[in-house]
Enzyme design. Sequence first.
Site, short mmCIF file in Angstrom:
data_model
loop_
_atom_site.label_atom_id
_atom_site.label_comp_id
_atom_site.label_asym_id
_atom_site.label_seq_id
_atom_site.Cartn_x
_atom_site.Cartn_y
_atom_site.Cartn_z
N LYS A 230 0.84 -1.21 0.00
CA LYS A 230 0.00 0.00 0.00
C LYS A 230 0.87 1.25 0.00
O LYS A 230 2.06 1.18 0.33
CB LYS A 230 -0.95 -0.03 1.18
CG LYS A 230 -0.29 0.01 2.53
CD LYS A 230 -1.27 -0.31 3.64
CE LYS A 230 -0.55 -0.34 4.97
NZ LYS A 230 -1.34 -0.96 6.02
N ARG B 94 -11.50 -0.58 14.06
CA ARG B 94 -11.40 0.27 12.87
C ARG B 94 -12.25 -0.39 11.79
O ARG B 94 -13.34 0.05 11.52
CB ARG B 94 -9.92 0.35 12.48
CG ARG B 94 -9.46 1.67 11.99
CD ARG B 94 -7.97 1.69 11.76
NE ARG B 94 -7.46 0.51 11.07
CZ ARG B 94 -6.21 0.35 10.64
NH1 ARG B 94 -5.34 1.32 10.84
NH2 ARG B 94 -5.83 -0.73 10.02
N TYR C 2 14.18 30.55 8.58
CA TYR C 2 12.89 31.19 8.89
C TYR C 2 12.68 31.27 10.39
O TYR C 2 12.94 30.31 11.12
CB TYR C 2 11.75 30.39 8.28
CG TYR C 2 11.61 30.58 6.78
CD1 TYR C 2 11.30 31.84 6.25
CD2 TYR C 2 11.80 29.52 5.92
CE1 TYR C 2 11.18 32.01 4.88
CE2 TYR C 2 11.68 29.67 4.55
CZ TYR C 2 11.37 30.94 4.04
OH TYR C 2 11.24 31.09 2.69
N MET D 67 11.03 24.75 2.71
CA MET D 67 10.34 23.93 1.70
C MET D 67 11.34 23.11 0.88
O MET D 67 11.12 21.94 0.61
CB MET D 67 9.50 24.82 0.78
CG MET D 67 8.67 24.03 -0.21
SD MET D 67 7.76 25.05 -1.36
CE MET D 67 6.45 25.69 -0.34
#
Length: 363
Positions: free
Chosen positions: A35, A130, A255, A303
Amino acid sequence: MSRPIHARIDLVALQHNLCIARKHAQNARLIVVLKANAYGHGLLNIASALKTADAFAVLEIDAAVRLREAGIYQPILLLEGFFSEADLAIIRQYQLTTVIHHHEQLAMLSSSKLETKINVFLKINTGMNRLGFTPEEGLVALKILKNNPRIDQITLMTHFACADDPFKEDEVNQQLKRFDLFAGKYPLPCSLANSAAILQYPKTHADWVRPGIMLYGASPLIDKTASELGLRPVMTVSSKIIAIQHLAAKEKVGYGGQFQTEQPMNIGIVACGYADGYPRHAPTGTPVLVNGQRTRIIGRISMDMLTIDLTSIKNASIGSPVILWGNELPIEEVAKFAGTISYELFCALSSRVKTITVTNENQ
Ligand SMILES: *Cc1c(COP(=O)(O)O)cnc(C)c1O
């Protein structure tokens, strides 16, 4: 030249890890879990390197179709089953195996015009809460499936919530007991174990095991490293230093100016950021390797870039190789710093990161 970041996928390590899974699973057959694009490693690449698997499991029906079209002939299990009549038609056409975990799916199956038979895995909820039928509902579901002439083989399955934690064996035992109480009444094949249960609880192996993370070379157990388990990392993400800054004392980095130098310091700027899948939450101190030497990330992840401490690094220069995780730097360590798990880091790897596949021949 393109950005220097890439993910190296080591198929030799992958095959080695499959052998480890086989050794633990003994006589149980292996459903290789693919998956999320094979946990970020590349669906077809991984499937075709694991040709000896007994079956494969995916989530998306498109992924299953891609596997069939690539020549995968083994059973392909859809872990969440199907969502519509149209999906059922594809399941039939491509002879996929589907999980059945709720009544809607049973109803769709009963009213569908399947011409050929399909195989199903009936999922029992034993405590994960679940997906799956309660054991009581399971009785009814099983009766319905058995009376449906279009259903061929039925396998019973469940999924463990706490197999990764050695202090939670009681919870595994409780789920196992609930499952056995149900499954013990029927002569049907069973599937319970994920990677953690394969390694830790042989009593859960049954007929089919479902290894995922261990095949990719990360540890599924919270108290053991991959290397302690004999697993080898399949993915190594690396990049390069693309700039160096020589900073004075009391200068800030990145940043928010979150990191401040105490004394003069050299820092390296690495072409890897959160848009590549590196976790933005990795704090100052998260390990990286430069020229094979361990150092730390400083300041915020941007980023497209991150910054590293070059204080004690010998011969660091523009172009020096940087390993973000993989060989020599276990992904679990990076995950722990970032407050997450290896699974999430693998899956978050961005499609803009090119992969390089390594096999025996070109290693
Ligand atoms: C993802 C998944 C697995 C594999 O789990 P790992 O911890 O990666 O081994 C097995 N079974 C089911 C139902 C899953 O969803």
